[in-house]
Write a protein that holds these residues in place. Structure first.
Motif, PDB file in Angstrom:
ATOM      1  N   VAL A  22     -12.754  95.237 -37.554  1.00 48.76           N
ATOM      2  CA  VAL A  22     -11.653  95.951 -38.214  1.00 48.76           C
ATOM      3  C   VAL A  22     -10.938  94.978 -39.144  1.00 48.76           C
ATOM      4  O   VAL A  22     -11.094  93.762 -39.022  1.00 48.76           O
ATOM      5  CB  VAL A  22     -10.643  96.527 -37.192  1.00 48.76           C
ATOM      6  N   HIS A  40       1.709 100.216 -36.872  1.00 50.38           N
ATOM      7  CA  HIS A  40       1.011  98.956 -37.141  1.00 50.38           C
ATOM      8  C   HIS A  40       1.765  97.790 -36.505  1.00 50.38           C
ATOM      9  O   HIS A  40       2.932  97.913 -36.151  1.00 50.38           O
ATOM     10  CB  HIS A  40       0.872  98.735 -38.648  1.00 50.38           C
ATOM     11  N   THR A  55      -2.208  94.561 -38.243  1.00 50.02           N
ATOM     12  CA  THR A  55      -3.197  95.630 -38.089  1.00 50.02           C
ATOM     13  C   THR A  55      -3.148  96.564 -39.287  1.00 50.02           C
ATOM     14  O   THR A  55      -2.098  96.757 -39.906  1.00 50.02           O
ATOM     15  CB  THR A  55      -2.966  96.441 -36.803  1.00 50.02           C
ATOM     16  N   GLY A  57      -5.549 100.231 -40.988  1.00 53.34           N
ATOM     17  CA  GLY A  57      -6.322 101.376 -40.528  1.00 53.34           C
ATOM     18  C   GLY A  57      -5.426 102.456 -39.971  1.00 53.34           C
ATOM     19  O   GLY A  57      -4.214 102.454 -40.196  1.00 53.34           O
ATOM     20  N   PRO A  58      -6.011 103.387 -39.213  1.00 53.77           N
ATOM     21  CA  PRO A  58      -5.210 104.488 -38.676  1.00 53.77           C
ATOM     22  C   PRO A  58      -4.074 103.964 -37.794  1.00 53.77           C
ATOM     23  O   PRO A  58      -4.277 103.059 -36.985  1.00 53.77           O
ATOM     24  CB  PRO A  58      -6.211 105.298 -37.844  1.00 53.77           C
TER      25      PRO A  58
END
Length: 181
Positions: A22, A40, A55, A57-58
């Protein structure tokens, strides 16, 4: 207070899913605080400046987050929206750029907080069943060495904090559940 039973090893085998690549940021040297916002994880310095996103992404519904002493790993608990009553513990390896689910067999992991000692052990409240009550556990970052630290049927523990050397724990202990009668 009554003496607690000794630590109980639960599993020596890895209790972690295969790492998935990721996009992750790195923790800069000036970072001293970790937090989550808008799904996040971020870090910043003590003045609230130099905010760095970790982090991407989703977004996830994080509850608690902690950073390893070497700043390589971040562990965070997440309430997935599609699994009522479940709390998942994620391990992010910032050097490898991967995430993995620690303790996928547990119904709840990371309830009331997570913390690291200097040896790389992660401390958390959790439960392998839907009982709703949590005991304290520790596990190594690689998913091995799961050890149950408290054994208190009818009482839940959480909000764990550990001394740097792992010899002292501070935590919240719930009230006993009394059966009507």
């Amino acid at each position: 207070a009554p003496a607690q039973p000794p630590e109980t090893p639960v599993s020596q085998g890895p209790m972690i899913t295969a790492p998935k690549t990721v996009g992750l940021g790195r923790i800069p040297p000036e970072a001293e605080l970790v937090y989550h916002a808008d799904g996040h994880i971020y870090v910043m310095d003590r003045a609230g400046e130099h905010v760095t996103q970790i982090t991407f992404g989703p977004p996830r519904a994080y509850e608690h987050t902690a950073v390893s002493f070497d700043h390589r790993y971040v562990v965070a608990s997440d309430h997935p929206s599609n699994e009522a009553g479940r709390l998942i513990l994620w391990l992010y390896d910032l050097e490898a750029g991967t995430e993995a689910n620690l303790l996928p067999q547990f119904t709840t992991a990371g309830d009331g907080g997570v913390d690291w000692d200097a040896r790389g052990d992660i401390y958390f409240g959790g439960s392998p069943s839907m009982s709703g009550l949590t005991d304290l556990y520790k596990i190594k970052f690689d998913g091995t060495g799961l050890t149950q630290l408290t054994h208190t049927p009818g009482i839940g523990e959480g909000d764990v904090s550990v001394s740097d050397d792992g010899t002292l724990l501070a935590y919240i202990k719930g009230q006993p559940i009394l059966e009507p009668g």
